[in-house]
Design a protein around this motif. Structure first.
Motif, short mmCIF file in Angstrom:
data_model
loop_
_atom_site.label_atom_id
_atom_site.label_comp_id
_atom_site.label_asym_id
_atom_site.label_seq_id
_atom_site.Cartn_x
_atom_site.Cartn_y
_atom_site.Cartn_z
N ALA B 692 0.82 -1.21 0.00
CA ALA B 692 0.00 0.00 0.00
C ALA B 692 0.86 1.26 0.00
N ARG B 693 1.91 1.27 0.82
CA ARG B 693 2.70 2.49 0.94
C ARG B 693 3.40 2.84 -0.35
N LEU B 695 2.44 2.06 -3.38
CA LEU B 695 1.44 2.56 -4.32
C LEU B 695 1.11 4.00 -4.03
N VAL B 696 0.90 4.29 -2.76
CA VAL B 696 0.51 5.65 -2.41
C VAL B 696 1.63 6.62 -2.72
N LEU B 697 2.86 6.20 -2.47
CA LEU B 697 3.99 7.08 -2.74
C LEU B 697 4.09 7.39 -4.23
N TYR B 861 8.23 5.76 5.98
CA TYR B 861 7.54 4.64 5.35
C TYR B 861 8.26 3.32 5.60
#
Lengths: 294, 863
Positions: B692-693, B695-697, B861
């Motif tokens: 998830a991290r 992708l968000v980044l 992160y």
């Protein structure tokens, strides 16, 4: 869900199939008649979607491209038998290359107009539906980007406004400096806050199972009809292409191998090009009638 | 049945000496509505996050947490989604761009089929009343709607427990009470257990059947709400100031009556109590303010668009120095617009605004004001902007820091501060500009009671200095307590401006809870303190701790080592050469000459010379610096495979297309080659199942680049897109550099709708990011010039080289020759140069700070 027009409310596969066929054929053929039909169809649909004003605006840009193509081709292309005149530096300008330039320019404009219509009609959520299964992570990323962009913009506006307070008349360099500062502020803000988004994704079970794809599109009978129509015409175009019925040679001299199939294909292509307009007009009329009855 | 059982829970953050949670024992039953009270920093969030394994922060945890009788760590991820978690900021929790997609997001993660998701979404949407905006874009929703959507999207997953961490901190009171009533409904009608932490306790405590108080990492008291009240009263605890008004009044005096919670209970209590106790008359000293007039607004009208109705209609308003004026009013009534008009961000269409001094504005979300790594650097930056000499910096900062009580925070990163700390720091930043008029937009949003008092104290100090303070707020209690005058904004104007006592005692609905409780006995009792005075109780004043030690610190500045003279000369010569060739080249860009067929070679040679000069210049300037080099990215197996893939597939495609396809279809062939080049990156990205991290980044960086395109509206050719992509490549490696570049171009073409260039732009930008990643160790050496040279080269050669010939490929399929491509390339050349130089300028100013920011986020992160 707000759709731009009736045709956009069809299933995304129909929308996609339509544009694939129309743009594909326009790009692959050099037949002037096909290009003309495609050009007319695309501009008519663009007017139907966005009105005359926006179309005129867009066509201005398209015309520049058209003019450039028409001018450059005879200057640079060597070929063609019918010499019109000679350039001062010795190259010849041929009738064939001029005509080819015009056709190619028309094709450029048609393709660009079709693309403009495509992005009006196939919105981001439809793109994600169409390709979501192929690129699951990426389509999620795209969805997130579409969510973030307006947020960042409004955030930038806020910082930008703050900088305006107590600021004396700014020179252009000052403005750029301020813009870079504001941009930098937005970057830190967005990077720091993005961690929450990731947490929120995880807390909703992201990565726990294989993801499925939910969509809100219904495949209705009319979609089936449209798909069958598009498939048939697509098949016809492919056979036409293989049998050289839709080709047109400019060099060395203009020649074509037209036969009866060419005109059949031409008619069908015209029907495909104006399909969205017919659908829209039909819907329009239905509404008018139903209003009159009341 | 117990849903959560916590035994001897201890928790320590990784880089902190003290434990954040100490010896927590707690059991929560199914169907409970459990409220956790506590000041900021008491460990509420840590406790709540410990209950959801995926959100548990990094650190040492001992003790056990049982969820439905089984250890939390033993449940699989899918079962863990039965614990729903709602965070503070509704904005940050929403993942997708459409409401329906957001509702379905969790269900998609669970792997449910389309039919089930449709059913779940429809029932959830109906229950929460969101059918009306089911198809809307998320960015068109209000804050309250967004938080409701967050809760709904979690409730769609049918959780057994709903944990909420200060869900109303960012909302106005009206949306907040709507939210609480929904929570009550969820608890009552669905039987979902609710665990909630909150500052605004009036409403949740009325709904709760159990409460707990946390204090510096320990649970000091657990029980029913009344029991908690009794306990706090006995302890004479500071937390009491956060409790509902009725409870505070009850706590200030001795009586045998049960603890009241709601306004209704409070009223009853007061009537009972005053029957056999004496009432002290309230004496109010009217502080008449006789300062100079600072703001004078006369008959001002304003609207944002020509054919919209006026937001501000014939507004008259005056304020003097040395007073605090509060403007109250509903959402969207135009309060914030009024501040914008006063501060000059917007200009009124009619009427005039006269100001008696400089303006300072504290915006609603002050986090956005900070751009440096520490508070101190940021404050110094503010001083620098005002062109104040460096010798004065320390004294000025010290003065302001003492006033705002932020001395302990000076060396922290602004984004690590809590809500209360950040608003004080932001105030300090505004005060550094020494304004005479202070405009505050919702300064108490998300602050707990002691922080509010501390904030008010600062405002009092400022008032004494003769500043004119205008506060726009929803916080009735705050205004009643601290304002000199209050006004109500309605229908585009401020009608009644009066002292809080006059203002609130006249109102029936729009007044403080204290006034509602006491109005039958004494209508002028407006604040809680008033009522307590009335019945002769003792007032609970929290102690504000102030740090006074100030250590002026000079930031060490390291100067890069000097270059040796021969290298300097080399750099200058090669740089000049590059510029000269550029000028000559631009001068010779002439179609007639190209068409002649003879000049094109010279052009090519010039281009070559230019490139060589640029690279030489970079090499001369390159120097090693004492800096930990970035972790060398291992060429992972998948990267190697993907490179092979490209090397193998491209010739194959070319071969097939020249032999089988009609060889005139250059566009199609080229498109195929391009897609083949991009394919491995995307395939690898998908196959890896990114977290998830990550992708968000990636999404965030792309969005920054795209939004940047729109942000620099004042300079049409100057866009920071490539700069962002290059920085991404340097900071995160070649793979992510490629992804960010390609996806940015894809989505920005989706937004700005463009034609047949998309694939080319994607590939070109992706390649730039990829190259930046490959050369990251050279580029990241902090010598800006090398980065800038890289930018120019990649804009002209890579990006321009790939994108420019596209139109020729589309139309020139029959007559394509090398000359045409060169001509096409050269027509785009001037624009490429502008592109390259602007990117270089961006990198020059922005690379270092942005790299630092990314470095920080990477650590956060854990990438």
């Amino acid at each position: 869900m707000r759709n731009k027009d009736e045709f956009s409310s069809y299933h995304p596969i129909v929308n996609f199939g339509f544009f694939a066929i129309v743009i594909g054929l326009t790009m692959l053929t050099t037949h002037p008649l096909f290009i003309t039909i495609s050009l007319i169809g695309s501009i008519a649909y663009y007017i139907n979607l966005n009105g005359k004003k926006a179309t005129a605006f867009m066509l201005k840009f398209a015309f520049v491209l058209f003019a450039l193509t028409v001018l450059i081709n005879p200057i640079l292309a060597k070929g063609g038998r019918t010499v019109l005149f000679y350039f001062p530096w010795g190259n010849s300008a041929t009738l064939e290359s001029v005509l080819y330039g015009i056709t190619a320019g028309g094709m450029m404009v048609a393709v660009i107009t079709w693309f403009a219509c495509l992005f009006e009609c196939i919105t981001s959520d439809k793109i994600m539906y169409l390709f979501g299964r192929l690129i699951p992570s990426l389509s999620l990323v795209i969805s997130m980007i579409l969510r973030f962009v307006p947020r960042f913009k409004s955030q930038f506006k806020t910082v930008w406004d703050l900088q305006k307070i107590n600021a004396e008349a700014q020179t252009k360099t000052d403005k750029i400096k301020t813009a870079v500062r504001c941009f930098s502020a937005v970057i830190s803000w967005s990077l720091e806050n993005s961690i929450d988004v990731a947490d929120s994704m995880k807390s909703r079970g992201f990565g726990s199972n294989k993801r499925t794809f939910y969509n809100v599109y219904l495949f209705r009978d009319r979609d089936k009809t449209a798909i069958i129509f598009l498939l048939c015409s697509g098949f016809l175009f492919v056979t036409g292409g293989i049998s050289n019925a839709i080709s047109w040679n400019f060099y060395p001299t203009i020649s074509n191998n037209q036969n009866s199939l060419t005109f059949v294909i031409l008619t069908v292509f015209f029907a495909v090009c104006i399909m969205p307009i017919i659908i829209n007009k039909k819907e329009c009329r239905k509404w008018k009638y139903s209003k009159l009855k009341i | 049945m117990e849903i959560f059982k916590i035994e001897n829970l201890n928790f320590k953050y990784q880089n902190q000496a003290e434990q954040s949670l100490r010896n927590i024992n707690l059991s929560i039953k199914q169907g409970d509505f459990f409220v956790i009270c506590g000041n900021s920093g008491s460990g509420k969030t840590t406790l709540l996050r410990s209950l959801k394994q995926t959100l548990t922060p990094n650190g040492e945890q001992t003790g056990t947490i049982l969820f439905e009788g089984k250890k939390l760590t033993e449940h699989d991820l899918a079962t863990q989604t039965q614990i729903g978690f709602v965070m503070q900021s509704p904005e940050n929790q929403i993942v997708t761009d459409k409401v329906w997609h957001e509702l379905a997001f969790g269900l998609e993660n669970l792997g449910l089929d389309n039919k089930t998701i449709r059913q779940r979404c429809s029932e959830t949407a109906t229950f929460f009343g969101i059918e009306k905006w089911y198809y809307k874009n998320v960015c068109d929703l209000s804050g309250g709607e967004k938080q409701l959507l967050c809760i709904a999207s979690i409730m769609a997953m049918h959780p057994k427990v709903l944990i909420l961490d200060e869900p109303t901190a960012q909302l106005d009171p009206i949306s907040a009470s709507e939210l609480f009533s929904i929570l009550g409904k969820i608890n009552r009608e669905l039987g979902t257990t609710i665990i909630l932490s909150e500052h605004r306790l009036e409403e949740p405590l009325a709904l709760a059947n159990k409460a707990a108080v946390m204090k510096s990492g320990e649970l000091s008291c657990v029980g029913s709400v009344e029991e908690v009240g009794e306990f706090l009263k006995k302890q004479n605890d500071q937390m009491f100031s956060a409790m509902p008004t009725a409870m505070q009044i009850w706590g200030s005096v001795e009586s045998k009556i049960d603890c009241p919670i709601s306004v209704k209970d409070g009223r009853e209590f007061l009537l009972k109590y005053t029957k056999n106790h004496q009432i002290n008359p309230l004496i109010k000293t009217n502080t008449n303010c006789v300062g100079a007039e600072m703001i004078n607004i006369k008959d001002v009208c304003f609207r944002y668009e020509q054919n919209e109705p006026n937001i501000i209609r014939s507004l008259d308003f005056k304020a003097k120095s040395g007073e605090i004026v509060c403007i109250l009013g509903g959402n969207g009534s135009g309060k914030t617009t009024m501040l914008k008009l006063i501060s000059g961000i917007q200009k009124p269409q009619q009427g005039e605004i006269n100001l008696g001094g400089k303006i300072g504005l504290l915006p609603q979300n002050p986090q956005i004001m900070f751009l440096k790594n520490t508070v101190k650097e940021d404050l110094i930056d503010t001083l620098k902007q005002q062109k104040i000499v460096s010798s004065e910096w320390d004294s000025r900062i010290e003065k302001i820091a003492k006033l705002c009580n932020i001395i302990g925070l000076l060396n922290r990163n602004p984004y690590d501060l809590s809500g209360g700390e950040i608003s004080r720091t932001a105030l300090a930043k505004v005060l550094l500009k020494s304004p005479d008029i202070l405009l505050l937009d919702e300064p108490t949003k998300g602050l707990d009671a002691p922080f509010k008092k501390a904030f008010a104290q600062i405002l009092y100090d400022l008032k004494k200095q003769g500043k004119c303070i205008i506060i726009v707020s929803h916080d009735i209690d705050f205004c009643a307590n601290y304002a000199d005058r209050c006004g109500m904004f309605f229908d585009g104007r401020v009608d009644t401006v009066a002292t809080p006592t006059e203002f609130f005692s006249q109102n029936n609905f729009y007044t403080t809870s204290a006034n509602r409780i006491a109005r039958e006995i004494e209508p002028t009792a407006v604040t809680t303190d008033d009522v307590i005075k009335l019945i002769g109780g003792k007032i609970n004043t929290p102690i504000i701790e102030k740090e006074t030690e100030f250590q002026p610190q000079t930031i060490p500045q390291t100067k890069p080592q000097q270059l040796k003279t021969p290298r300097k000369i080399g750099a200058i010569v090669s740089g000049l050469c590059a510029i000269a060739t550029l000028i000559v080249g631009a001068y010779q860009t002439d179609f007639t000459k190209i068409a002649n067929g003879s000049i094109s070679n010279t052009q090519l040679i010039l281009c070559g010379i230019f490139l060589v000069c640029m690279i030489l210049c970079g090499a001369f300037l390159y120097r090693k610096q004492e800096r930990k080099s970035l972790k060398k990215e291992k060429l992972k197996k998948r990267t190697v495979i993907s490179i092979f893939f490209i090397l193998f597939l491209i010739p194959l495609t070319l071969f097939i297309s020249t032999t089988l396809l009609d060889k005139k279809q250059y566009y199609i062939t080229a498109l195929l080659v391009l897609i083949e080049c991009m394919l491995p990156f995307f395939v690898v990205f998908e196959k890896r199942k990114p977290k998830a991290r990550e992708l968000v980044l990636v999404a965030t960086l792309c969005a920054i680049a795209i939004a940047g395109r729109a942000m620099f509206f004042m300079l049409p050719q100057v866009k920071p897109v490539m700069a962002v992509v290059i920085i991404t490549g340097i900071a995160l490696g070649s793979e992510k550099g490629f992804m960010v570049g390609a996806v940015t171009m894809l989505v920005s073409n989706m937004i700005f709708s463009q034609g047949p260039w998309t694939a080319w732009q994607m590939f070109a930008m992706g390649l730039v990011g990829f190259l930046a990643g490959l050369f990251r160790n050279i580029l990241a050496n902090r010598s800006k010039i090398i980065m800038c040279i890289f930018a120019v080269i990649s804009a002209i050669v890579v990006y321009g080289g790939i994108v420019n010939p596209v139109s020729v490929l589309v139309w020139g399929s029959e007559t394509l020759n090398l000359k045409m491509i060169i001509a096409c390339y050269l027509t785009g050349f001037p624009l490429d140069v502008v592109h390259g130089i602007s990117t270089a300028v961006f990198l020059w100013f922005g690379a270092e700070p942005m790299l630092q920011k990314l470095e920080r986020v990477k650590i956060k992160y854990g990438i």
